[in-house]
Design a protein around this motif. Structure first.
Motif, PDB file in Angstrom:
ATOM      1  N   ASN A  29       0.876  -1.398   0.214  1.00  0.00           N
ATOM      2  CA  ASN A  29       0.040   0.239  -0.566  1.00  0.00           C
ATOM      3  C   ASN A  29       0.703   1.568   0.273  1.00  0.00           C
ATOM      4  OD1 ASN A  29      -2.868  -0.923  -0.218  1.00  0.00           O
ATOM      5  ND2 ASN A  29      -2.539  -1.708   1.777  1.00  0.00           N
ATOM      6  N   TRP A  31       1.434   3.293  -2.832  1.00  0.00           N
ATOM      7  CA  TRP A  31       1.385   3.502  -4.022  1.00  0.00           C
ATOM      8  C   TRP A  31      -0.205   4.663  -3.515  1.00  0.00           C
ATOM      9  CZ3 TRP A  31       4.289   5.491  -7.178  1.00  0.00           C
ATOM     10  CH2 TRP A  31       6.128   4.597  -7.979  1.00  0.00           C
ATOM     11  N   GLY A  32      -0.397   4.185  -2.472  1.00  0.00           N
ATOM     12  CA  GLY A  32      -1.986   5.029  -1.618  1.00  0.00           C
ATOM     13  C   GLY A  32      -2.921   4.336  -2.583  1.00  0.00           C
ATOM     14  N   ALA A  33      -3.292   5.026  -3.504  1.00  0.00           N
ATOM     15  CA  ALA A  33      -5.498   4.255  -4.236  1.00  0.00           C
ATOM     16  C   ALA A  33      -4.619   3.524  -5.452  1.00  0.00           C
ATOM     17  CB  ALA A  33      -6.009   5.282  -4.398  1.00  0.00           C
ATOM     18  N   GLN A  34      -3.379   3.536  -5.766  1.00  0.00           N
ATOM     19  CA  GLN A  34      -2.863   2.726  -6.969  1.00  0.00           C
ATOM     20  C   GLN A  34      -1.674   1.476  -6.371  1.00  0.00           C
ATOM     21  OE1 GLN A  34      -2.995   3.859 -10.432  1.00  0.00           O
ATOM     22  NE2 GLN A  34      -4.146   6.185  -9.251  1.00  0.00           N
ATOM     23  N   SER A  35      -2.565   1.082  -5.040  1.00  0.00           N
ATOM     24  CA  SER A  35      -1.879   0.228  -4.149  1.00  0.00           C
ATOM     25  C   SER A  35      -2.988  -1.105  -4.375  1.00  0.00           C
ATOM     26  CB  SER A  35      -1.617   0.184  -2.510  1.00  0.00           C
ATOM     27  OG  SER A  35      -0.280   0.994  -2.636  1.00  0.00           O
TER      28      SER A  35
END
Length: 139
Positions: A29, A31-35
């Protein structure tokens, strides 16, 4: 080695490192929301390794994350590049084979897993590595 070849080898080493570290960052996690997250990664590990006992999956997920993290960091800093690149090539070809068994050959081809493996194998064949710890330590 010629300057262009030195730069190409350097870029290959850095992009392979980035590929490994990006994958690990996603499952952790970072990459934030891209994770993708850890639970999705464990589910995907189970799908890719559908031919293995389900009880092995959590350990395999941890082991592959440790291996990918180690390879990514070692390639990034340029330590024992030949051996690390060979390990990367073997690991990724095993990923590709597992994906082929579970999903057919299209999936690893779509994700360029075998290209990644070939690039890592190619990296393992060079005798020196520009801007690396190996170069500084004369390894």
């Amino acid at each position: 080695m010629k300057v262009r070849q030195n730069i190409a080898v350097f870029l290959l080493r850095i992009t392979l490192a980035a590929g490994f570290l990006s994958a690990v960052s996603s499952r952790l996690n970072l990459w934030g929301a891209q994770s993708s997250g850890w639970s999705k990664f464990v589910r995907y590990t189970a799908e890719v390794n559908s031919f293995l006992p389900h009880s092995w999956i959590p350990s395999l997920a941890v082991l592959s994350t440790f291996a990918e993290s180690s390879i990514g960091i070692l390639l990034l800093i340029g330590y024992r590049v030949r051996k690390t690149a060979l390990c990367a090539a073997i690991l990724t070809v095993l990923f590709g084979i597992a994906m082929s068994i579970s999903f057919g050959c299209k999936e690893p081809l779509d994700y360029s897993v075998f290209v990644f493996s070939a690039g890592a194998f190619l990296l393992s064949t060079f005798s020196s590595y520009l801007w690396s710890l190996d170069q500084l330590l004369h390894l």
